[in-house]
Motif scaffolding. Structure first.
Motif, mmCIF file in Angstrom:
data_model
loop_
_atom_site.group_PDB
_atom_site.id
_atom_site.type_symbol
_atom_site.label_atom_id
_atom_site.label_comp_id
_atom_site.label_asym_id
_atom_site.label_seq_id
_atom_site.Cartn_x
_atom_site.Cartn_y
_atom_site.Cartn_z
ATOM 1 N N GLU A 63 53.002 39.177 43.356
ATOM 2 C CA GLU A 63 52.214 40.026 42.459
ATOM 3 C C GLU A 63 52.581 41.503 42.618
ATOM 4 O OE1 GLU A 63 50.419 38.667 40.241
ATOM 5 O OE2 GLU A 63 50.279 36.617 41.027
ATOM 6 N N SER A 64 51.984 42.348 41.782
ATOM 7 C CA SER A 64 52.264 43.791 41.816
ATOM 8 C C SER A 64 51.690 44.437 43.070
ATOM 9 C CB SER A 64 51.659 44.463 40.587
ATOM 10 O OG SER A 64 50.234 44.428 40.654
ATOM 11 N N TYR A 98 47.930 44.843 42.785
ATOM 12 C CA TYR A 98 47.260 43.547 42.925
ATOM 13 C C TYR A 98 47.159 43.182 44.413
ATOM 14 C CZ TYR A 98 46.296 38.577 41.797
ATOM 15 O OH TYR A 98 45.741 37.315 41.676
ATOM 16 N N ARG A 99 48.269 43.367 45.146
ATOM 17 C CA ARG A 99 48.270 43.049 46.587
ATOM 18 C C ARG A 99 47.339 43.985 47.352
ATOM 19 N NH1 ARG A 99 53.841 42.779 45.788
ATOM 20 N NH2 ARG A 99 54.181 44.637 47.057
ATOM 21 N N LYS A 121 41.316 39.984 37.874
ATOM 22 C CA LYS A 121 42.487 39.137 37.617
ATOM 23 C C LYS A 121 42.639 38.096 38.721
ATOM 24 C CE LYS A 121 45.133 42.885 35.455
ATOM 25 N NZ LYS A 121 46.363 43.723 35.596
ATOM 26 N N LEU A 122 42.434 38.522 39.954
ATOM 27 C CA LEU A 122 42.534 37.615 41.106
ATOM 28 C C LEU A 122 41.528 36.480 40.971
ATOM 29 C CD1 LEU A 122 43.553 36.932 44.004
ATOM 30 C CD2 LEU A 122 41.822 38.512 44.866
ATOM 31 N N ALA A 138 44.606 45.401 46.140
ATOM 32 C CA ALA A 138 43.240 44.956 45.838
ATOM 33 C C ALA A 138 42.861 43.762 46.704
ATOM 34 C CB ALA A 138 43.125 44.598 44.356
ATOM 35 N N HIS A 139 43.775 42.812 46.844
ATOM 36 C CA HIS A 139 43.532 41.631 47.674
ATOM 37 C C HIS A 139 43.324 42.034 49.131
ATOM 38 C CE1 HIS A 139 45.001 38.178 50.185
ATOM 39 N NE2 HIS A 139 44.111 37.558 49.425
ATOM 40 N N GLU A 181 41.923 44.698 39.169
ATOM 41 C CA GLU A 181 42.851 43.727 39.763
ATOM 42 C C GLU A 181 42.096 42.555 40.398
ATOM 43 O OE1 GLU A 181 46.269 43.850 39.446
ATOM 44 O OE2 GLU A 181 45.697 45.466 38.081
ATOM 45 N N CYS A 224 49.713 36.307 47.436
ATOM 46 C CA CYS A 224 49.897 37.373 46.437
ATOM 47 C C CYS A 224 51.272 38.018 46.531
ATOM 48 C CB CYS A 224 48.821 38.445 46.619
ATOM 49 S SG CYS A 224 47.125 37.819 46.527
ATOM 50 N N GLN A 227 40.553 50.867 39.530
ATOM 51 C CA GLN A 227 41.797 50.106 39.373
ATOM 52 C C GLN A 227 41.772 48.838 40.221
ATOM 53 O OE1 GLN A 227 44.557 53.173 40.580
ATOM 54 N NE2 GLN A 227 44.925 53.851 38.473
ATOM 55 N N ASN A 238 42.684 34.020 38.336
ATOM 56 C CA ASN A 238 43.813 33.209 38.813
ATOM 57 C C ASN A 238 43.361 32.114 39.773
ATOM 58 O OD1 ASN A 238 45.515 34.801 37.309
ATOM 59 N ND2 ASN A 238 46.160 36.090 39.036
#
Length: 407
Positions: free
Chosen positions: A235-236, A239-240, A341-342, A242-243, A338, A232, A334, A345
C-alpha cells in the motif's frame, strides 16, 4: 458639601482613532476628578448640552449601558460613605473604588482573549473560543457583538439554544457551545468586565441538562486483530502510516493522535513510553511492547532528520503552536480517510478512526477482566479524564500485566 457624578466627552483630547474619551466626572467642594470609562466617541455624535450620545451615535445603547453602570456604581459608593459619615474627596473616591470599571463589549472581549491565547501558545483553547465567537456572530445575524456580558442572561441562552436546534445541532454540540460560552463568561468575571452576580450559568440555566453520551465506538478484539495483522506492504506510504498509528495507539494505552504526533526520542525511557497528554497534561508511563518498538524503528531515518518519532510533525518546519496544531489537524484527517479504506479492505463495517483505537484499547482490556479501576467505564461514556486519573493511581507492574491482554 454635595457630591455630583456625571459624564463628559473629553473633546480636548483626540485618540488615535479620531475619537475622544468618555470620562466619569466627580465634583465635591470645588474639587474635581476625572476617570476614563474605557470607551470613546467622535465629538459629532455627542450631545454636549445633555452630556449623552446623540440618537445617531454608533453603539449608542452599549455606550449608555456603560455610562449608567459607572454612574450608578459611583453614586452608590458616595451614598455608602455619606451614610457612614466617612470623609472623602473626588480623588480618594476614585482610588478607593472596590472594583475598577473595565467596560467591554462581548465583541472586544472575545477578540482580545483569542489574540492573547494565540500569543501564549494556547492554540487549542484559542480555536475553541474562535468557534464560539463565530457561532455567536451567526446568531447575531453576522453583526458585531456590541452588547455587554450582562445581556447574556437565561432568556438569551434559551433563545440561543432554540436557534442552534433549529439548525440541526444535537445535544453534544449544544453542550460544547454552552460550556465554551460559560468559560468565556467566567473569564469576563475574572477580568471584571461583568459582575459575578450576572452569571446566568447555574440555577437559571444548567448546561448539565444536555445528553452528551455518545454511542460506543470500540471494535471487537477479533476486528482489532484483523487490523493489527493486516499486510500493508503493497500500500501507499500514507496508508501504511495510518495502519501503524492505529496499531501503535492501541498497543500504547490508547494514546491520542495529537500525543502520537508530539512524541520524540526523549519520550522513550528504559523501554517505556513516558509523556504528558496534550489535552490534560496528565503524566502517562506505559510499557513499550516489542511490536510497538518495531513500529517506531520503521521511522528511525525520519526521526533522525525531523526530531519526531512519527512523520507527522517536522522540527525544521513546524515551530509555532499554530503551525503544529494545523499540521496535526491536517494529517489526522488524512490518516482517518486511510483508516476508512483499511476497514473496507478488511470488511470491517464499524467506523475505524484514530479515536476508535483509544476506545478499543479500554474495551478489550475490560472484556478481558482487567480491574475496572485501571480501565474506567468513563472512557466510553462521559469523561476520558477519569480513566487517566485511575491509570495514574496504579503501579507500573499492574498496568504492565493488564496490557498483556491486548493481543
Amino acid at each position: 458639601m454635595k457630591t455630583t457624578v456625571s459624564v463628559v466627552c473629553y473633546h480636548h483630547k483626540i485618540l488615535t482613532n479620531g475619537e475622544s474619551p468618555i470620562m466619569l466626572r466627580i465634583c465635591k467642594g470645588g474639587k474635581r476628578t476625572m476617570k476614563s470609562l474605557g470607551i470613546s466617541v467622535h465629538a459629532r455624535y455627542w450631545d454636549f448640552a445633555a452630556n449623552q450620545p446623540k440618537r445617531n451615535c454608533p453603539n449608542r445603547n452599549y455606550i449608555q449601558q456603560v455610562i449608567l453602570r459607572a454612574v450608578g456604581e459611583c453614586n452608590a459608593l458616595v451614598l455608602s460613605k455619606e451614610a457612614m459619615q466617612e470623609e472623602f474627596t473626588p480623588r480618594t473616591l476614585v482610588h478607593e473604588s472596590k472594583e475598577e470599571i473595565r467596560a467591554q463589549s462581548v465583541e472586544e472581549f472575545y477578540v482580545k482573549l483569542i489574540a492573547d491565547l494565540k500569543a501564549q501558545g494556547a492554540v487549542g483553547t484559542a480555536y475553541a473560543y474562535q468557534n464560539s465567537y463565530g457561532v455567536l456572530r451567526s446568531f447575531n445575524k453576522g453583526r458585531a457583538l456590541t452588547y455587554t456580558f450582562g445581556t447574556i442572561d437565561a432568556v438569551f441562552l434559551e433563545k440561543f439554544e432554540v436557534w442552534m436546534r433549529a439548525r440541526g445541532n444535537k445535544d453534544t454540540t449544544l453542550s460544547f457551545q454552552m460550556r465554551t460560552l460559560r468559560a468565556v463568561f467566567n473569564r469576563a468575571i475574572k477580568a471584571k468586565a461583568v459582575a459575578k452576580e450576572k452569571n446566568p450559568f447555574g440555577e437559571e440555566y444548567k448546561v448539565s441538562k444536555f445528553d452528551t453520551r455518545t454511542p460506543k465506538r470500540a471494535l471487537s478484539k477479533e476486528e482489532i486483530m484483523k487490523i493489527v495483522n493486516a499486510d500493508c506492504s503493497a500500500e501507499s506510504d500514507l496508508y501504511r502510516l495510518a495502519h501503524d498509528i492505529f496499531v501503535f495507539s492501541y498497543l500504547c494505552g490508547g494514546i491520542a493522535f495529537v500525543d502520537v504526533a508530539n512524541l520524540t526520542p526523549a519520550n522513550i525511557v528504559d523501554g517505556r513510553l513516558s509523556y504528558k497528554r496534550q489535552k490534560t497534561h496528565g503524566a502517562i508511563n506505559i510499557p513499550l511492547s516489542e511490536r510497538a518498538m518495531r513500529i517506531i524503528e520503521r521511522y528511525a531515518d525520519y526521526c533522525e532528520r525531523a526530531g519526531y518519532l512519527f512523520p507527522i510533525l517536522d522540527g525544521r518546519l513546524h515551530i509555532t503552536p499554530i503551525q503544529k496544531r494545523n499540521r496535526v489537524h491536517k494529517v489526522c484527517h488524512q490518516v482517518n480517510l486511510e483508516l476508512r479504506k483499511l476497514a473496507q479492505n478488511l470488511k470491517i463495517s464499524a467506523e475505524v478512526t484514530t479515536y476508535v483505537a483509544r476506545h478499543s484499547f479500554a474495551t478489550v482490556l475490560k472484556k478481558s477482566g482487567v480491574n475496572i479501576g485501571i480501565i474506567s467505564e468513563a472512557l466510553g461514556h462521559h469523561s476520558l479524564k477519569t480513566t487517566q486519573i485511575y491509570l495514574g493511581a496504579f503501579e507500573n507492574s499492574q498496568i504492565d500485566a493488564a496490557m498483556q491482554n491486548l493481543l
